[in-house]
Design a protein around this motif. Structure first.
Motif, PDB file in Angstrom:
ATOM      1  N   MET A 290       0.833  -1.200   0.000  1.00 23.72           N
ATOM      2  CA  MET A 290       0.000   0.000   0.000  1.00 23.72           C
ATOM      3  C   MET A 290       0.867   1.249   0.000  1.00 23.72           C
ATOM      4  O   MET A 290       1.995   1.245   0.478  1.00 23.72           O
ATOM      5  CB  MET A 290      -0.896   0.001   1.251  1.00 23.72           C
ATOM      6  N   LEU A 291       0.301   2.327  -0.537  1.00 25.35           N
ATOM      7  CA  LEU A 291       0.883   3.659  -0.378  1.00 25.35           C
ATOM      8  C   LEU A 291      -0.226   4.555   0.146  1.00 25.35           C
ATOM      9  O   LEU A 291      -1.316   4.606  -0.436  1.00 25.35           O
ATOM     10  CB  LEU A 291       1.427   4.194  -1.695  1.00 25.35           C
ATOM     11  N   SER A 292       0.049   5.251   1.233  1.00 28.49           N
ATOM     12  CA  SER A 292      -0.946   6.113   1.875  1.00 28.49           C
ATOM     13  C   SER A 292      -0.686   7.569   1.506  1.00 28.49           C
ATOM     14  O   SER A 292       0.445   8.052   1.607  1.00 28.49           O
ATOM     15  CB  SER A 292      -0.878   5.921   3.399  1.00 28.49           C
ATOM     16  N   VAL A 293      -1.745   8.261   1.096  1.00 28.19           N
ATOM     17  CA  VAL A 293      -1.647   9.667   0.699  1.00 28.19           C
ATOM     18  C   VAL A 293      -2.425  10.512   1.701  1.00 28.19           C
ATOM     19  O   VAL A 293      -3.631  10.324   1.881  1.00 28.19           O
ATOM     20  CB  VAL A 293      -2.210   9.907  -0.714  1.00 28.19           C
ATOM     21  N   GLY A 294      -1.746  11.441   2.356  1.00 30.03           N
ATOM     22  CA  GLY A 294      -2.402  12.322   3.303  1.00 30.03           C
ATOM     23  C   GLY A 294      -3.245  13.375   2.607  1.00 30.03           C
ATOM     24  O   GLY A 294      -3.106  13.622   1.403  1.00 30.03           O
ATOM     25  N   TRP A 295      -4.087  14.052   3.382  1.00 32.96           N
ATOM     26  CA  TRP A 295      -4.984  15.070   2.802  1.00 32.96           C
ATOM     27  C   TRP A 295      -4.195  16.192   2.116  1.00 32.96           C
ATOM     28  O   TRP A 295      -4.691  16.843   1.198  1.00 32.96           O
ATOM     29  CB  TRP A 295      -5.884  15.661   3.896  1.00 32.96           C
TER      30      TRP A 295
END
Length: 357
Positions: A290-295
């Motif tokens: 996974m790659l998580s993208v912040g707001w």
């Protein structure tokens, strides 16, 4: 001791709690003295299980956090989301996420928040991703479907064939309302019935998954046995059908961390996570695919690292606009003590337990 919430529960930020700071949370977690061979050192635990370093195995899921605004203020929330939060992803960053999907073969877009549906560009992002042929997941708190515009939102989710992964602490009211607030259970049941009416949980193309977190300082029970129990009881009590149940361990972050500290459960719970470390869960950790993208567009290995502001390793791209697939797919994962939450017992991830048992 059980976790409790009420209509008056405030976000840490609004209450001006020291734990509104991610750095303060990390310092608190790291300060607890823990017993055992690893003494709460996650890298030492990995090495003992013949995994000296944790690396990405590719990106199967782009998880995008649209912001921290939510219509609920739940006692266990690791995001510290609530009605008073204003953080929100702008259109340029959303388009940067879509550009990544268009230029790669990443198959899944996982949209989260806060309550992601409250973002004015939620439908734009979801529809555009579906047009690119991507599988889209909506992390839904259910109650949002029962407010004004909820019927249209339910119609949109069904029309776009968006998978709904919905939070529900328990199939009975007392436990759900204790964790999420008064009246949440009743609204959640209405929302699930709305989704069933549109085919969710019945049509194979309209997948409906429920997510449960323990209401207290303990680990979740076995996922398979709980799923069978939940399917039986929700059908019997409310006529509700769904496809699967995910059990997720509460992470010692944000409001759950505050509760652990104030209730005297912090050291005991962290020790429980360390003692329950399961090397078999390491293989399926969500951060590896996974790659998580912040707001704000910043990149992280997972949603929990995002909330603690633990960025990617040095040298890796830091923002979605600088996305580099080759570099990101071979990055070393950033870990800390909270990672024991994902490797305790049967393991825990955004897709539920990691090890059968």
């Amino acid at each position: 001791m059980a976790l409790s919430a009420s209509k008056r529960l405030s976000t840490l930020l609004r209450a001006r709690s020291p734990l509104a700071s991610p750095q303060a949370q990390l310092e608190l977690i790291r300060s607890v003295e823990l017993a055992g061979a690893t003494q709460g050192d996650f890298e030492r635990a990995l090495a003992a299980g013949d995994t000296p370093e944790l690396h990405s195995r590719g990106i199967d899921v782009l998880q995008v956090n649209l912001g921290k605004r939510c219509n609920q203020t739940c006692a266990h929330c690791h995001v510290d989301a609530g009605p008073d939060r204003t953080e929100s992803m702008d259109r340029a960053t959303i388009d940067a996420c879509l550009k990544v999907l268009k230029s790669t073969a990443i198959p899944v877009l996982d949209i989260t928040g806060g309550a992601p549906e409250m973002h004015p560009e939620f439908r734009y992002l979801a529809r555009a991703a579906r047009e690119l042929g991507r599988h889209v997941i909506d992390r839904c708190n259910l109650t949002l479907l029962t407010v004004a515009g909820g019927e249209e939102l339910a119609d949109f989710l069904a029309e776009q064939r968006i998978e709904v992964v919905a939070s529900l602490p328990h199939y009975r009211a007392v436990s759900t309302d204790r964790q999420r607030g008064d009246g949440v259970f009743e609204a959640s049941i209405r929302a699930l019935q709305m989704l069933n009416e549109r085919g969710y949980g019945r049509d194979p193309e309209l997948r409906l998954v429920l997510v449960t977190n323990p209401v207290g300082a303990f680990l979740p029970a076995g996922q398979a046995s709980l799923e069978a129990e939940w399917k039986r009881e929700l059908k019997r009590l409310h006529g509700i059908e769904f496809d699967g149940l995910f059990t997720i361990t509460n992470m010692p972050i944000a409001r759950y961390l505050q509760w652990l500290q104030s209730s005297g459960n912090l050291s005991g719970y962290l020790q429980k996570l360390v003692d329950a470390y399961n090397p078999a869960a390491v293989e399926g950790l969500m951060c590896r695919t996974m790659l998580s993208v912040g707001w704000d567009g910043r990149l992280f290995d997972c949603d929990f690292n995002q909330m603690l502001e633990l960025g990617l390793e040095a040298g890796a791209p830091t923002h979605i606009r600088d996305f580099d697939l080759e570099r990101l797919e071979r990055r070393r994962i950033t870990v800390d003590r909270h990672c024991f939450g994902c490797t305790a017992g049967s393991g825990s991830s955004c897709s539920g337990a990691l090890v059968e048992g």
